[in-house]
Design a protein around this motif. Structure first.
Motif, PDB file in Angstrom:
ATOM      1  N   LEU A  66       0.837  -1.205   0.000  1.00  0.00           N
ATOM      2  CA  LEU A  66       0.000   0.000   0.000  1.00  0.00           C
ATOM      3  C   LEU A  66       0.876   1.262   0.000  1.00  0.00           C
ATOM      4  N   LEU A  67       1.915   1.267   0.821  1.00  0.00           N
ATOM      5  CA  LEU A  67       2.784   2.451   0.885  1.00  0.00           C
ATOM      6  C   LEU A  67       3.475   2.676  -0.460  1.00  0.00           C
ATOM      7  N   ASP A  68       3.877   1.590  -1.114  1.00  0.00           N
ATOM      8  CA  ASP A  68       4.476   1.724  -2.453  1.00  0.00           C
ATOM      9  C   ASP A  68       3.483   2.365  -3.413  1.00  0.00           C
ATOM     10  N   ALA A  69       2.198   1.952  -3.278  1.00  0.00           N
ATOM     11  CA  ALA A  69       1.172   2.495  -4.183  1.00  0.00           C
ATOM     12  C   ALA A  69       0.878   3.965  -3.854  1.00  0.00           C
ATOM     13  N   LEU A  70       0.975   4.329  -2.571  1.00  0.00           N
ATOM     14  CA  LEU A  70       0.671   5.714  -2.168  1.00  0.00           C
ATOM     15  C   LEU A  70       1.751   6.698  -2.614  1.00  0.00           C
ATOM     16  N   THR A  71       2.994   6.260  -2.546  1.00  0.00           N
ATOM     17  CA  THR A  71       4.082   7.177  -2.905  1.00  0.00           C
ATOM     18  C   THR A  71       4.485   6.924  -4.354  1.00  0.00           C
ATOM     19  N   ILE A  72       3.688   7.461  -5.229  1.00  0.00           N
ATOM     20  CA  ILE A  72       3.903   7.242  -6.670  1.00  0.00           C
ATOM     21  C   ILE A  72       5.297   7.759  -7.014  1.00  0.00           C
ATOM     22  N   ASN A  73       6.151   6.892  -7.537  1.00  0.00           N
ATOM     23  CA  ASN A  73       7.534   7.348  -7.693  1.00  0.00           C
ATOM     24  C   ASN A  73       8.045   7.326  -9.137  1.00  0.00           C
ATOM     25  N   VAL A  74       7.183   7.769 -10.032  1.00  0.00           N
ATOM     26  CA  VAL A  74       7.579   7.862 -11.435  1.00  0.00           C
ATOM     27  C   VAL A  74       8.591   8.997 -11.596  1.00  0.00           C
ATOM     28  N   THR A  75       9.666   8.754 -12.310  1.00  0.00           N
ATOM     29  CA  THR A  75      10.655   9.810 -12.544  1.00  0.00           C
ATOM     30  C   THR A  75      11.562   9.416 -13.701  1.00  0.00           C
ATOM     31  N   LYS A  76      12.404  10.339 -14.141  1.00  0.00           N
ATOM     32  CA  LYS A  76      13.361  10.074 -15.225  1.00  0.00           C
ATOM     33  C   LYS A  76      14.543  11.009 -15.070  1.00  0.00           C
ATOM     34  N   PHE A  77      15.669  10.655 -15.675  1.00  0.00           N
ATOM     35  CA  PHE A  77      16.758  11.617 -15.781  1.00  0.00           C
ATOM     36  C   PHE A  77      16.297  12.761 -16.687  1.00  0.00           C
ATOM     37  N   TYR A  78      16.647  13.990 -16.303  1.00  0.00           N
ATOM     38  CA  TYR A  78      16.407  15.154 -17.151  1.00  0.00           C
ATOM     39  C   TYR A  78      14.925  15.289 -17.532  1.00  0.00           C
ATOM     40  N   ARG A  79      14.038  14.887 -16.569  1.00  0.00           N
ATOM     41  CA  ARG A  79      12.598  14.925 -16.833  1.00  0.00           C
ATOM     42  C   ARG A  79      12.180  16.357 -17.193  1.00  0.00           C
ATOM     43  N   ASN A  80      11.424  16.535 -18.263  1.00  0.00           N
ATOM     44  CA  ASN A  80      11.082  17.849 -18.819  1.00  0.00           C
ATOM     45  C   ASN A  80      12.364  18.632 -19.148  1.00  0.00           C
ATOM     46  N   PRO A  81      13.050  18.278 -20.237  1.00  0.00           N
ATOM     47  CA  PRO A  81      14.350  18.891 -20.554  1.00  0.00           C
ATOM     48  C   PRO A  81      14.314  20.424 -20.548  1.00  0.00           C
ATOM     49  N   GLU A  82      13.205  21.003 -21.000  1.00  0.00           N
ATOM     50  CA  GLU A  82      13.130  22.470 -21.082  1.00  0.00           C
ATOM     51  C   GLU A  82      13.271  23.107 -19.695  1.00  0.00           C
ATOM     52  N   THR A  83      12.834  22.391 -18.659  1.00  0.00           N
ATOM     53  CA  THR A  83      12.947  22.931 -17.294  1.00  0.00           C
ATOM     54  C   THR A  83      14.419  23.041 -16.898  1.00  0.00           C
ATOM     55  N   TRP A  84      15.188  21.989 -17.192  1.00  0.00           N
ATOM     56  CA  TRP A  84      16.601  22.002 -16.794  1.00  0.00           C
ATOM     57  C   TRP A  84      17.378  23.039 -17.607  1.00  0.00           C
ATOM     58  N   GLN A  85      16.972  23.216 -18.873  1.00  0.00           N
ATOM     59  CA  GLN A  85      17.621  24.277 -19.667  1.00  0.00           C
ATOM     60  C   GLN A  85      17.337  25.645 -19.062  1.00  0.00           C
ATOM     61  N   ALA A  86      16.074  25.827 -18.629  1.00  0.00           N
ATOM     62  CA  ALA A  86      15.703  27.125 -18.041  1.00  0.00           C
ATOM     63  C   ALA A  86      16.424  27.343 -16.713  1.00  0.00           C
ATOM     64  N   LEU A  87      16.708  26.257 -15.990  1.00  0.00           N
ATOM     65  CA  LEU A  87      17.361  26.402 -14.673  1.00  0.00           C
ATOM     66  C   LEU A  87      18.844  26.739 -14.793  1.00  0.00           C
ATOM     67  N   ARG A  88      19.452  26.344 -15.909  1.00  0.00           N
ATOM     68  CA  ARG A  88      20.910  26.459 -16.069  1.00  0.00           C
ATOM     69  C   ARG A  88      21.466  27.855 -15.728  1.00  0.00           C
ATOM     70  N   PRO A  89      20.911  28.932 -16.330  1.00  0.00           N
ATOM     71  CA  PRO A  89      21.477  30.251 -16.001  1.00  0.00           C
ATOM     72  C   PRO A  89      21.349  30.608 -14.522  1.00  0.00           C
ATOM     73  N   TYR A  90      20.312  30.114 -13.871  1.00  0.00           N
ATOM     74  CA  TYR A  90      20.162  30.403 -12.434  1.00  0.00           C
ATOM     75  C   TYR A  90      21.228  29.662 -11.623  1.00  0.00           C
ATOM     76  N   LEU A  91      21.512  28.428 -12.041  1.00  0.00           N
ATOM     77  CA  LEU A  91      22.579  27.672 -11.369  1.00  0.00           C
ATOM     78  C   LEU A  91      23.912  28.390 -11.549  1.00  0.00           C
ATOM     79  N   GLN A  92      24.130  28.849 -12.792  1.00  0.00           N
ATOM     80  CA  GLN A  92      25.372  29.559 -13.114  1.00  0.00           C
ATOM     81  C   GLN A  92      25.499  30.802 -12.225  1.00  0.00           C
ATOM     82  N   ARG A  93      24.389  31.527 -12.111  1.00  0.00           N
ATOM     83  CA  ARG A  93      24.393  32.759 -11.327  1.00  0.00           C
ATOM     84  C   ARG A  93      24.670  32.470  -9.850  1.00  0.00           C
ATOM     85  N   LEU A  94      24.160  31.336  -9.369  1.00  0.00           N
ATOM     86  CA  LEU A  94      24.415  30.970  -7.974  1.00  0.00           C
ATOM     87  C   LEU A  94      25.883  30.620  -7.767  1.00  0.00           C
ATOM     88  N   ALA A  95      26.479  29.963  -8.768  1.00  0.00           N
ATOM     89  CA  ALA A  95      27.853  29.454  -8.616  1.00  0.00           C
ATOM     90  C   ALA A  95      28.903  30.535  -8.834  1.00  0.00           C
TER      91      ALA A  95
END
Ligand SMILES: C[S@@+](CC[C@H](N)C(=O)[O-])C[C@H]1O[C@@H](n2cnc3c(N)ncnc32)[C@H](O)[C@@H]1O
Length: 261
Positions: A66-95
């Protein structure tokens, strides 16, 4: 429509699960709980909440299912690539202002680890040092995060060159693994593991929580961020409650928020 008797039996069942397993059922959306419990009831061939409750008493393994079913754990590397592209300049700015100081990052609700290892890859590609706390309430998912061995299907959204550079045989290279710290953590019950953070990534987790629980968690995130820090939510998630006044929405499409410095 469920009958009052159904509603009572549902409440009794979720209270029992909360007490037995320390899961804050009351903070998850009823619709979400009902759907997941129905999946398990169908799998075990029982038709009422009371019967399912009895089954949990008789077969403790069913709790884990039941706990496995409750905590839906679907995921992928680089899920929604456009999001990670958009985050890149913010990461750069932080670093940039502090090239030798490691960035502190929290991947909250990391499931099987594809998200924190994606962040580790982005840091490596930018040449920015950092550490990532990878946390989840689901211990089985965390074991997979720590084991860090992935099938090809986990990589379908990740650019091929990043996979070539930072993985070998479905496993992240040691330099990527070493910056990820895997920790059990319940977002509904525990304080952030190791604040402050420069970046908090919490994607596709709060959609299952009731509004009040979401609002509380967002405030916790804001408090845990450094001035100038960044919060990244999932594509269908929106900041709610008092936290809205304390963060600036800098990318509405990708749900990127910045805490004013
Ligand atoms: C759909 S996955 C999201 C994985 C990843 N963040 C992504 O977007 O690809 C949702 C994760 O939230 C976790 N989760 C659910 N309730 C939680 C809680 N109370 N505390 C911590 N994690 C929780 C689940 O165990 C699951 O691994």
């Amino acid at each position: 429509m469920s009958s009052p008797q159904d509603a009572r039996a549902f409440l009794a069942l979720t209270q029992k699960i909360s007490q037995a397993r320390g899961v804050s059922c009351e903070s998850y959306k009823d619709k979400c709980l009902k759907r997941r419990i129905a999946v398990r009831m169908r799998a075990r061939g029982v038709h009422t909440y009371d019967d399912y409750s009895r089954l949990l008493d008789q077969d403790p393994r069913e709790y884990q299912e039941l706990l496995d079913a409750l905590t839906i754990n679907v995921t992928k590397f680089y899920r929604n690539p456009e999001t990670w592209q958009a985050l890149r300049p913010y990461l750069q700015r932080l670093a940039e202002p502090r090239p030798s100081l490691p960035l502190r990052i929290w991947s909250a609700g990391c499931a099987t680890g594809e998200e924190p290892y994606t962040i580790a890859v982005l840091l490596a590609a930018l040449g920015a040092p950092g550490t990532i706390d990878a946390t989840d309430v689901d211990r089985v998912s965390l074991e997979r995060t720590a084991a860090a061995a992935y099938p090809d299907t986990a990589f379908t959204e990740m650019p091929a060159d990043l996979r070539r550079r930072y993985f070998a045989g479905g496993r992240p290279l040691p330099a990527i693994r070493d910056v990820v710290r895997v920790l059990p953590h319940d977002l509904l019950r525990e304080a952030p593991p190791r604040p402050p953070y420069d970046l908090i990534v919490c994607r596709n987790v709060v959609i299952y929580f009731e509004r009040q629980a979401q609002e509380r968690l967002f405030e916790t995130f804001v408090n845990a961020l450094t001035p100038g820090g960044v919060l990244l939510l999932g594509k269908v998630e929106t900041l709610l409650g008092p936290a809205r006044e304390r963060l600036q929405l800098v990318d509405p499409r990708e749900r990127i928020y910045v805490k004013p410095a």
